[in-house]
Each structure stands twice: as structure tokens, then as C-alpha cells.
Scaffold this active site. Structure first.
Site, PDB file in Angstrom:
ATOM      1  N   GLN A 140       0.849  -1.193   0.000  1.00 30.63           N
ATOM      2  CA  GLN A 140       0.000   0.000   0.000  1.00 30.63           C
ATOM      3  C   GLN A 140       0.888   1.247   0.000  1.00 30.63           C
ATOM      4  O   GLN A 140       1.686   1.453   0.908  1.00 30.63           O
ATOM      5  CB  GLN A 140      -0.939   0.029   1.215  1.00 30.63           C
ATOM      6  CG  GLN A 140      -1.960   1.154   1.106  1.00 30.63           C
ATOM      7  CD  GLN A 140      -2.772   1.348   2.365  1.00 30.63           C
ATOM      8  OE1 GLN A 140      -2.256   1.846   3.363  1.00 30.63           O
ATOM      9  NE2 GLN A 140      -4.053   0.995   2.320  1.00 30.63           N
ATOM     10  N   TYR A 195      -5.596  11.072   3.695  1.00 36.01           N
ATOM     11  CA  TYR A 195      -4.223  11.307   3.252  1.00 36.01           C
ATOM     12  C   TYR A 195      -4.227  11.997   1.879  1.00 36.01           C
ATOM     13  O   TYR A 195      -5.283  12.410   1.392  1.00 36.01           O
ATOM     14  CB  TYR A 195      -3.443   9.992   3.293  1.00 36.01           C
ATOM     15  CG  TYR A 195      -3.348   9.462   4.705  1.00 36.01           C
ATOM     16  CD1 TYR A 195      -2.616  10.132   5.677  1.00 36.01           C
ATOM     17  CD2 TYR A 195      -4.053   8.320   5.095  1.00 36.01           C
ATOM     18  CE1 TYR A 195      -2.566   9.689   6.993  1.00 36.01           C
ATOM     19  CE2 TYR A 195      -4.015   7.870   6.404  1.00 36.01           C
ATOM     20  CZ  TYR A 195      -3.268   8.559   7.351  1.00 36.01           C
ATOM     21  OH  TYR A 195      -3.227   8.134   8.660  1.00 36.01           O
ATOM     22  N   ARG A 201      -7.752   1.989  -2.652  1.00 31.44           N
ATOM     23  CA  ARG A 201      -8.594   1.934  -1.444  1.00 31.44           C
ATOM     24  C   ARG A 201      -9.191   3.320  -1.243  1.00 31.44           C
ATOM     25  O   ARG A 201      -8.449   4.328  -1.254  1.00 31.44           O
ATOM     26  CB  ARG A 201      -7.741   1.535  -0.237  1.00 31.44           C
ATOM     27  CG  ARG A 201      -8.426   1.635   1.132  1.00 31.44           C
ATOM     28  CD  ARG A 201      -7.401   1.321   2.206  1.00 31.44           C
ATOM     29  NE  ARG A 201      -7.882   1.560   3.556  1.00 31.44           N
ATOM     30  CZ  ARG A 201      -8.476   0.647   4.320  1.00 31.44           C
ATOM     31  NH1 ARG A 201      -8.684  -0.564   3.852  1.00 31.44           N
ATOM     32  NH2 ARG A 201      -8.860   0.944   5.547  1.00 31.44           N
ATOM     33  N   GLY A 243      -9.536  -6.118   9.369  1.00 29.11           N
ATOM     34  CA  GLY A 243      -8.401  -5.447   9.985  1.00 29.11           C
ATOM     35  C   GLY A 243      -8.140  -5.911  11.398  1.00 29.11           C
ATOM     36  O   GLY A 243      -7.261  -6.721  11.655  1.00 29.11           O
TER      37      GLY A 243
END
Length: 375
Positions: free
Chosen positions: A99, A182, A228, A327
Site C-alpha cells: 500500500q 491522506y 482503497r 483489519g
């Protein structure tokens, strides 16, 4: 769990099952270089039945992140460290994507890595995110007003270089981190992107940054590129009005589908990652899967956030998802895949005190010491 444990072709790779391990920041690298304890962590979960592992977010360049021990992928030592991990994960029977991550405005100018980089904290616009806490800096400051990026193509080039390094490190593909506030998300969101040039304004312009990165990643990786996204927002001060959200992410997904991606990971709304500012929740709450799944008719969709094993089976059987990412359950159960397949309970509680490591504490605690079930 017959649907969950069937193989699936993603790009040029076939994964052994549809139970993916989501990216999980754990803050255990050695000054941005992957190390032996990280190798053990990933191998535990590969042996535990993860069909596809997505690494913790990997920094594409030096940045002043809140997570001082986050790993990178911009130099030879980092490539070599990741190569040991990818080789071991493959030997354990799993596949692994890197990622790729740039923090944008969520860095701090006084963080050691940011000082070492010698560049400002860059973002689409000079707008600070609310919140944040840099615990390793005096006074534990929050986010600051960033410097507007004059030429976003410079950051795009850094993503491409990281993709080249990921290929050298032996990964099976790359996932663009377009979620959680982000830099890619910052360009997408009209509350953090106020640019008046071709990178801001309309949904077409605000999606340009993400799409140009995806094109560069595909130039390196061909079909083995994913993204994602978290359209509901919330985390790290993100979230647009609903119609703007649909228009923006709808355009992004239509264009991504035309590019041909290995998968799209849709992160659902999660109250845990929805902070309150001025007495109001930040996220734009809506059903992310129901809203955006129709934009993808050819691209495999993975659903993430709060997915239970029974729900995972139903999502796949119904055709709403090709697979799922989990997760927290992977964090606390290194043998999660085997537990689900064999009907064992998910009974390990998370060690929140060491979730991201702790000063002066053995890094193994709350990381590689979770117990496997008895078989």
C-alpha cells in the site's frame, strides 16, 4: 464459508481465498526499514490463511508522520527489507500487495523525518486538518497549515518511483492509499481542496490527481494495481456533502474501471473513525457499498470495515463483493483464516496499549504474541 474460501483472480495473480488482510499501521520498523519482527508478523498471518495481505501503509518519501516507526519504500535498504518479507509470505502460500502512502497535510514540519527531508509539509491547499497529536514532539502538537503544492506531478513521480521499488521488492501488486484523509483523499475532497487550477474545483479536476497516479502505477505494474477509498470520510477531518461525494467518487470509479484495476477496496462508514468537531460528527454517513458498487461492473470489489465472517460469506454469495478485507480481527488473530474455516471462536482481545508500539516496551507485545487457537 464455501464462497469465502474459493480462489479469485486479481489482475495477473490468483489469490487462494477471498479473505484479505487490510492495511494496518503497526509502527514497528527500524527507522523506516522493515525488520525481522515485521517479517514474523506477516508470515504468521500468511500461514494463518490470508488470501491477500495488504501491507501497512508504506511511505513513498520521507515525511513527518505521527507514526515514527512507519516503513518506507524509497531506498535500497527498505527494498531489501521488504524483499525478505515478500519471499517469506509467498513461501507461506499467500500473496501480498504494497500500500503506497503519502500523508500530505497530516505531516508535521518539526518531525525528525520531515526535517531530514528538508521540504515543507505539502497539501493540495493551504488548509489545516483539525485534530492530530504528535506525541513524540514537545507539547504534543496537532496538525498545522501546510504549503500548497505548486506542481502535483512531483508527488505523482514519487508514487511511480515507489511502485518501481515495490516491483523490485517482490510484491504481487500495489494498492494506492486513497482513503482516510491522506494526500489522494485530500485532492478528492472539496473541503480540503480549494484549488482553482486543473487539480481542483469540479469532480473531474479533483479526481485528476488520483487518476494520474493510477496511470503511472499501471505503467509499472500493468493489471496489478488497486485503490482503497473511504467515501464516507470522517477520519482525519474529511467529508463532503452527500451529492458532492457521489459525484466525485462516482467519477473516480467510472474512470478507474476504464483503466482496468485488479480491485477497488470500499471502506464503509465506521463510527470509531468519525470524530466530533463543534458538536457534530464529521463523516458523511451513507451506505458506501450500495452507493458505489454499481459504478463497478468489471472491477472486483472488496468491502472493508467491520465485516464479520458471516457477512463476508453473504456479501460474496450475493455478488455484492468479490472479497472482503478484515483489519482488527487479523491484528488479534494471526490464524484468522484457519479459525473461520474451522469454526473456532475469535476470542483474542486487542492490546490497545501497544497497538502502535510503546516507548521502552518490547515491540513483540501486542504484535506477534497473540495466541493461535487449538486445532
Amino acid at each position: 464459508m464455501s464462497a469465502l474460501f474459493t480462489p479469485l483472480k486479481l489482475g495477473s495473480t490468483t489469490i487462494p481465498n477471498r479473505l484479505g488482510m487490510s492495511a494496518l499501521t503497526r509502527n514497528r520498523s527500524s527507522a523506516t526499514v522493515p525488520n525481522d519482527i515485521m517479517l514474523k508478523y506477516y508470515v504468521q498471518r500468511a500461514k494463518g490463511g490470508a488470501g491477500l495481505i495488504v501491507t501497512e501503509a508504506i511511505l513513498i518519501t520521507r515525511q513527518g508522520t505521527e507514526w515514527q516507526q512507519a516503513p518506507g519504500l524509497w531506498n535500497k535498504a527498505q527494498v531489501e527489507g521488504w524483499k525478505k518479507i515478500t519471499d517469506a509470505v509467498h513461501a507461506a502460500g499467500s500473496k501480498i500487495y504494497a500500500q503506497l502512502w503519502h500523508l500530505g497535510r497530516l505531516s508535521h514540519p518539526q518531525a525528525p523525518e520531515q526535517l531530514a527531508a528538508g521540504v515543507p509539509v505539502y497539501a493540495p491547499s493551504a488548509l489545516s486538518a483539525r485534530g492530530g497529536k504528535f506525541r513524540f514532539l514537545l507539547g504534543e502538537p496537532g496538525y498545522v497549515t501546510p504549503t500548497e503544492i505548486a506542481d502535483p506531478t512531483a508527488i505523482i513521480a514519487q508514487f511511480k518511483e515507489a511502485a518501481i521499488n515495490a516491483k523490485e521488492a517482490g510484491f504481487d501488486g500495489v494498492e494506492l492509499h486513497g482513503a482516510n484523509g491522506y494526500i489522494v483523499h485530500q485532492f478528492l475532497d472539496s473541503t480540503s481542496n480549494k484549488r482553482a487550477d486543473k487539480w481542483g474545483g469540479s469532480p473531474e479536476n479533483r479526481t485528476r490527481f488520483a487518476l494520474e497516479i493510477l496511470k503511472e502505477l499501471k505503467a509499472v505494474w500493468g493489471p496489478d494495481v488497486a485503490i482503497r477509498i473511504s467515501p464516507a470520510g470522517g477520519y482525519n477531518d474529511m467529508g463532503m456533502p452527500l451529492q458532492d461525494t457521489i459525484d466525485t467518487f462516482g467519477h473516480l470509479l467510472r474512470e478507474a474501471e476504464a483503466l482496468g484495476l485488479s480491485y477497488v477496496a470500499l471502506v464503509r462508514y465506521n463510527p470509531w473513525t468519525d470524530p466530533e468537531f463543534d458538536g457534530k460528527k464529521r463523516a458523511t454517513q451513507h451506505d458506501v457499498v450500495e452507493t458505489f458498487r454499481p459504478f463497478l461492473t468489471k472491477t472486483p470489489v472488496f468491502v472493508n470495515s467491520g465485516v464479520t465472517p458471516d457477512e463476508a460469506e453473504e456479501l460474496i454469495k450475493s455478488g455484492k463483493a468479490a472479497g472482503v478485507f478484515m483489519g482488527m480481527n487479523w491484528l488479534t488473530h494471526p490464524d484468522l483464516g484457519r479459525r473461520i474455516r474451522e469454526g473456532k471462536p475469535l476470542d483474542n482481545a486487542p492490546n490497545f496499549a501497544t497497538l502502535y508500539g510503546a516507548e521502552g516496551v518490547d515491540p513483540a507485545l501486542g504484535y506477534i504474541d497473540y495466541k493461535e487457537a487449538t486445532y
